[in-house]
Each structure stands twice: as C-alpha cells, then as structure tokens.
Design a protein around this motif. Structure first.
Motif, PDB file in Angstrom:
ATOM      1  N   SER A 242       0.865  -1.175   0.000  1.00 38.75           N
ATOM      2  CA  SER A 242       0.000   0.000   0.000  1.00 38.75           C
ATOM      3  C   SER A 242       0.905   1.230   0.000  1.00 38.75           C
ATOM      4  O   SER A 242       2.115   1.119   0.150  1.00 38.75           O
ATOM      5  CB  SER A 242      -0.895   0.002   1.242  1.00 38.75           C
ATOM      6  OG  SER A 242      -0.113   0.119   2.410  1.00 38.75           O
ATOM      7  N   ALA A 243       0.304   2.393  -0.128  1.00 33.70           N
ATOM      8  CA  ALA A 243       1.074   3.631  -0.058  1.00 33.70           C
ATOM      9  C   ALA A 243       1.562   3.824   1.379  1.00 33.70           C
ATOM     10  O   ALA A 243       0.933   3.357   2.333  1.00 33.70           O
ATOM     11  CB  ALA A 243       0.206   4.812  -0.477  1.00 33.70           C
ATOM     12  N   VAL A 244       2.673   4.510   1.541  1.00 32.24           N
ATOM     13  CA  VAL A 244       3.224   4.780   2.867  1.00 32.24           C
ATOM     14  C   VAL A 244       2.188   5.503   3.725  1.00 32.24           C
ATOM     15  O   VAL A 244       1.992   5.160   4.894  1.00 32.24           O
ATOM     16  CB  VAL A 244       4.516   5.625   2.766  1.00 32.24           C
ATOM     17  CG1 VAL A 244       4.973   6.095   4.130  1.00 32.24           C
ATOM     18  CG2 VAL A 244       5.610   4.851   2.069  1.00 32.24           C
ATOM     19  N   LYS A 245       1.510   6.476   3.150  1.00 29.28           N
ATOM     20  CA  LYS A 245       0.510   7.240   3.896  1.00 29.28           C
ATOM     21  C   LYS A 245      -0.603   6.317   4.406  1.00 29.28           C
ATOM     22  O   LYS A 245      -1.044   6.455   5.554  1.00 29.28           O
ATOM     23  CB  LYS A 245      -0.075   8.343   3.014  1.00 29.28           C
ATOM     24  CG  LYS A 245      -1.022   9.269   3.746  1.00 29.28           C
ATOM     25  CD  LYS A 245      -1.483  10.403   2.836  1.00 29.28           C
ATOM     26  CE  LYS A 245      -2.423  11.339   3.575  1.00 29.28           C
ATOM     27  NZ  LYS A 245      -2.925  12.412   2.700  1.00 29.28           N
ATOM     28  N   THR A 246      -1.035   5.391   3.592  1.00 26.55           N
ATOM     29  CA  THR A 246      -2.073   4.438   3.991  1.00 26.55           C
ATOM     30  C   THR A 246      -1.582   3.591   5.152  1.00 26.55           C
ATOM     31  O   THR A 246      -2.298   3.380   6.138  1.00 26.55           O
ATOM     32  CB  THR A 246      -2.461   3.538   2.802  1.00 26.55           C
ATOM     33  OG1 THR A 246      -2.910   4.374   1.731  1.00 26.55           O
ATOM     34  CG2 THR A 246      -3.539   2.539   3.172  1.00 26.55           C
ATOM     35  N   TRP A 247      -0.356   3.111   5.061  1.00 28.82           N
ATOM     36  CA  TRP A 247       0.239   2.286   6.116  1.00 28.82           C
ATOM     37  C   TRP A 247       0.336   3.077   7.427  1.00 28.82           C
ATOM     38  O   TRP A 247      -0.020   2.576   8.491  1.00 28.82           O
ATOM     39  CB  TRP A 247       1.611   1.802   5.648  1.00 28.82           C
ATOM     40  CG  TRP A 247       2.365   0.970   6.626  1.00 28.82           C
ATOM     41  CD1 TRP A 247       2.091  -0.313   7.004  1.00 28.82           C
ATOM     42  CD2 TRP A 247       3.534   1.358   7.351  1.00 28.82           C
ATOM     43  NE1 TRP A 247       3.020  -0.745   7.912  1.00 28.82           N
ATOM     44  CE2 TRP A 247       3.920   0.261   8.144  1.00 28.82           C
ATOM     45  CE3 TRP A 247       4.291   2.524   7.401  1.00 28.82           C
ATOM     46  CZ2 TRP A 247       5.031   0.308   8.975  1.00 28.82           C
ATOM     47  CZ3 TRP A 247       5.392   2.559   8.212  1.00 28.82           C
ATOM     48  CH2 TRP A 247       5.755   1.455   9.002  1.00 28.82           C
TER      49      TRP A 247
END
Length: 171
Positions: free
Chosen positions: A50-55
C-alpha cells in the motif's frame, strides 16, 4: 524513504486525523507521537503493498482505537459523547473553530464511529476507497456502502442543527 521523512510528510495529517477523533490537542499530540514511534519500530515491516501514507494512517487508526479501548473502555463500548477540545479551548483553537465548523464537527460526532471513520478518511483526508478499506481492515464494497449511509446520516444531523443545503455547499 526514512522514518524522519515520513514524519515530515505525514505528521500534520496524522495529528489532524487523530485530533478530529479525540478532540483534545494534548492527547492528539501524544497519540501522534505514539503512532510515529510505532512507524519507526515497524518501518522494516513496510512492504510497499500500500502507499506509505495508507500504512501510517492504519497505524494511527489502531493507535487511537487502542487508546479508547485502554483509557476509556466504557466510552468506547457505550459510545458516549466527548467535548470538543475539553472545557477551556485556547484562543488559537477558538479562532480555528467558527460556528459552522463547530456545527460540522458536532454533527460528525453524533454519527456512529464507523461512519465517522469513513467520512474522515475519504472526504476529509482524501484517501481512495481502496486505501480507506486497507486502513479500516475492511472491503472496498463495505467502505462504499458505509460512506453512502454515512453521508446521508451526516446530512440529516447537519440539517437538525440548522444547516441548510445552501450552507453546506457555500464554501
């Protein structure tokens, strides 16, 4: 990218997300710090699915959820109301929250927690349905359906508080 860069890029958004839930800037600061401590500790586990922001937001979500489970078990399970910013908001906080914003957050607060989460993630923080589903550990279909129901319930709460259709779309 390093954990320091992740903090630079996402700390303000994480703080804002948590503040909208806990409505206390000191607790929001603590939970934001706790979130990023976990990000540093678990950074090696980020696999790029997933995107870093999502994580990072998934970590913020679980950190905040655990806060309520540990510190406020009755509030978490009985879904009691919270006061915005406690009893004595600072001058800066008062300036930030005008009457419409207060009404907006009061209406949001009256929704079920799952509805609050989906509105915060999709409409306030701009996550995609896929990313919101990953953060909430849910399916995309459930997020879509929850969002549809959440928006309808949110509009009803805003109208109960006196906001008209014109007021909602004036900005």
């Amino acid at each position: 990218m390093s954990a320091e860069q992740w903090f630079e890029d996402y700390a303000d958004a994480v703080y804002s997300y948590i503040l909208m839930q806990v409505r206390n800037r000191h607790i929001a600061e603590e939970l934001t710090q706790e979130t990023f401590v976990k990000v540093v500790e678990k950074g090696h586990q980020f696999d790029g699915r997933s995107a870093v922001k999502t994580w990072i937001f998934r970590i913020a979500y679980t950190t905040t959820l655990n806060h309520y489970r540990k510190k406020h078990p009755l509030t978490h399970y009985l879904d009691k109301e919270f006061h915005i910013f406690g009893s004595h908001p600072s001058t800066q906080e008062t300036a930030l929250l005008n009457a419409q914003e207060t009404q907006f957050y009061e209406a949001l607060r009256k929704l079920k927690k799952s509805y609050q989460q989906v509105i915060l993630l999709r409409h306030i923080h701009g996550f995609s349905t896929k990313d919101a589903a990953a953060i909430l550990d849910s399916s995309e279909g459930k997020v879509k359906m929850s969002l549809k129901r959440a928006i309808a319930a949110f509009k009803k709460e805003l109208e109960k508080g006196g906001m008209s259709h014109e007021t909602l779309y004036r900005r």
